[in-house]
Design a protein around this motif. Sequence first.
Motif, PDB file in Angstrom:
ATOM      1  N   ALA A   1       3.730  -1.080   4.512  1.00  0.00           N
ATOM      2  CA  ALA A   1       2.355  -1.515   4.725  1.00  0.00           C
ATOM      3  C   ALA A   1       1.916  -2.319   3.511  1.00  0.00           C
ATOM      4  CB  ALA A   1       1.437  -0.306   4.928  1.00  0.00           C
ATOM      5  N   TYR A   2       1.388  -3.523   3.747  1.00  0.00           N
ATOM      6  CA  TYR A   2       1.025  -4.400   2.631  1.00  0.00           C
ATOM      7  C   TYR A   2      -0.201  -5.248   2.985  1.00  0.00           C
ATOM      8  CZ  TYR A   2       3.699  -7.836   5.376  1.00  0.00           C
ATOM      9  OH  TYR A   2       4.167  -8.645   6.383  1.00  0.00           O
ATOM     10  N   ILE A   3      -0.815  -5.814   1.951  1.00  0.00           N
ATOM     11  CA  ILE A   3      -1.955  -6.718   2.110  1.00  0.00           C
ATOM     12  C   ILE A   3      -1.452  -8.138   1.882  1.00  0.00           C
ATOM     13  CG2 ILE A   3      -4.264  -7.317   1.303  1.00  0.00           C
ATOM     14  CD1 ILE A   3      -4.506  -4.421   0.286  1.00  0.00           C
TER      15      ILE A   3
ATOM     16  N   THR B   1      -4.912   4.971   8.767  1.00  0.00           N
ATOM     17  CA  THR B   1      -5.730   3.992   8.045  1.00  0.00           C
ATOM     18  C   THR B   1      -7.093   4.583   7.704  1.00  0.00           C
ATOM     19  OG1 THR B   1      -6.801   3.017  10.002  1.00  0.00           O
ATOM     20  CG2 THR B   1      -4.624   2.141   9.372  1.00  0.00           C
TER      21      THR B   1
ATOM     22  N   ARG C   1      -7.345  -0.132   5.754  1.00  0.00           N
ATOM     23  CA  ARG C   1      -6.385   0.104   4.674  1.00  0.00           C
ATOM     24  C   ARG C   1      -5.431   1.228   5.066  1.00  0.00           C
ATOM     25  NH1 ARG C   1      -6.300  -1.247  -0.888  1.00  0.00           N
ATOM     26  NH2 ARG C   1      -4.239  -0.615  -1.644  1.00  0.00           N
TER      27      ARG C   1
ATOM     28  N   SER D   1      -5.822 -11.280   2.975  1.00  0.00           N
ATOM     29  CA  SER D   1      -6.458  -9.971   2.776  1.00  0.00           C
ATOM     30  C   SER D   1      -6.380  -9.094   4.018  1.00  0.00           C
ATOM     31  CB  SER D   1      -7.916 -10.126   2.327  1.00  0.00           C
ATOM     32  OG  SER D   1      -7.987 -10.799   1.092  1.00  0.00           O
ATOM     33  N   HIS D   2      -5.419  -9.381   4.903  1.00  0.00           N
ATOM     34  CA  HIS D   2      -5.194  -8.536   6.065  1.00  0.00           C
ATOM     35  C   HIS D   2      -4.183  -7.444   5.716  1.00  0.00           C
ATOM     36  CE1 HIS D   2      -6.734 -11.105   9.655  1.00  0.00           C
ATOM     37  NE2 HIS D   2      -7.504 -11.253   8.590  1.00  0.00           N
ATOM     38  N   ASN D   3      -4.395  -6.281   6.301  1.00  0.00           N
ATOM     39  CA  ASN D   3      -3.458  -5.182   6.113  1.00  0.00           C
ATOM     40  C   ASN D   3      -2.401  -5.251   7.214  1.00  0.00           C
ATOM     41  OD1 ASN D   3      -4.532  -3.060   3.930  1.00  0.00           O
ATOM     42  ND2 ASN D   3      -6.285  -4.032   4.945  1.00  0.00           N
TER      43      ASN D   3
ATOM     44  N   SER E   1       0.830  -1.210   0.000  1.00  0.00           N
ATOM     45  CA  SER E   1       0.000   0.000   0.000  1.00  0.00           C
ATOM     46  C   SER E   1       0.858   1.250   0.000  1.00  0.00           C
ATOM     47  CB  SER E   1      -0.922   0.010   1.225  1.00  0.00           C
ATOM     48  OG  SER E   1      -1.737  -1.141   1.270  1.00  0.00           O
TER      49      SER E   1
END
Length: 386
Positions: free
Chosen positions: A164-166, A210, A193, A170-172, A151
Motif C-alpha cells: 500500500a503506497y501513496i 483503511t 489511508r 496523493s492517492h492511496n 504505508s
Amino acid sequence: MSKKNKTGKIILSKGLMTALKIVFIVFIILSLIFIAARTIGGVTLKSLVSDIKTSVSNLGTGEGYPYRLSGTDIEKTFSDSSNIFVFCENKTMLLSPSAKKISDIPVEYGTPGINFNNGKAVVFDRDSGQYRIQSSSEIIYEQDLKDKIISTAAISRNGTCAVAYIDENSHNIFEVFNKSEKSIFKWDLSSERVTSVDISDDNKYAVVSTVYSKNAEMNSKVYVFRFDSKDYVSCFDFYGDAVVNVSYNKHHDIAVISDNGRSYIEDNTSLQEQFDFSSDVLYKATDNKSSVSAVALRKYGGDTFGTVKVFNGKDFLYSIDTEKELRGVSVYNNKICILTAGEALIYNKKGEKTDDIKLDSVFDDVILKGRKVYLINSLEIERKKF
C-alpha cells in the motif's frame, strides 16, 4: 585412499567409502528437492538454495542465550521454525536455538518497516518506495516504486507481496505483486489511508483496512479483494473506529482489530458482532493466523495494569487481569504467555495458569515457542524454559 588387491580390483578405504556415501545421499536429497520444485507450487530454486544454506549454517552451536546486541536496537522479533528472526533498523538477523547467528543482512532504508510470514519477509522503506523480499537468510529480489510513500506491506506464505503506497497524485494505492515481481492486482483507494493488509493462505484474496475522516470523526473501512476480480468482494464500514490490523486466520476468515474492539469476518463476506474493549485501551495483539489469539489491553487513564482477552476464531474464550505492569502476550499451540514487569505467566486454553517464570529484568515483548519463552528488550534476547 585406495589400493588394488591381487586381482587388480581397486579397494576403497573406509574413510573414502564414508565420504562417497555422504556425497551420494546429498545428491539424492537435492534431486528429490528439485523434482519437488517442478511439481509443487510456490517453490523456487532460489528459495530452495536459501533453505539449504540456512540448514548448513545452522550446524554447530552458538554461545547460548541471553544474546546481547551492540550498536543497534531490536525493533521486532518473529518465530521462524526453531529459530528467531530479528529485525533492527539497520539489519535483519536469524538466530539458532543456541543463539548462533545464522545470517546478518544489512538494511539500508531510512525509515524501514517489515512484515514476516512463513520464513519470508518484505522489508520496505516508508519514504523512498523501495522494498525487498527476503528469506530469513538472504535477499530474493528488490523493487523500487519510484518515490512512492509506502504505508504498509504484507507477504503471503508463497511469496506474493501486497504493498500500500501513496502515489504522485496523493492517492492511496493498493497493489499486489506475484513471486515473479509482476503486478497482478491494483486498486485506487483515493483519500483513504491504508493501515493494514494481509493475503489469504490460498493466495487468492487480500484484505485491506483503511482510515478516513468524516464529520470530524475517525472512521474505517475493511475491503476484501479477489485477485482475479475487477471489484471488491465485500466492504465493511466501521464508523467511529480506527481499524489498526486485519489478519487472515484460516483461508477466508479474518480477524479485525480496532481501537474499540475485535471483529471477525467469516468466509470473506460475513461480519460478526464486534467484541467491545469497553474503556480499556488496546496495547498489543498476537498474530491472528493461529486459531487461538489474544489482545493485551491497558486500563484507561494511564494505569499500566491490564487485561488479556483470549479468542478462538470468532469466539471469546476468557479474560485474565494482570496484577503487575502488562508488557506483552504470545500464543503457541493453544498456550498463552502473558508478560508482566516481573513474570512470564503460562496459561492453557481453559485459562488455567500452568507455569510462573520469575524474571530479574524488565522486557518489552515475548515469544512463546514450545516449552521455551523468548524475552526481548531493545538490546537483549533472553530465553527461559519451563
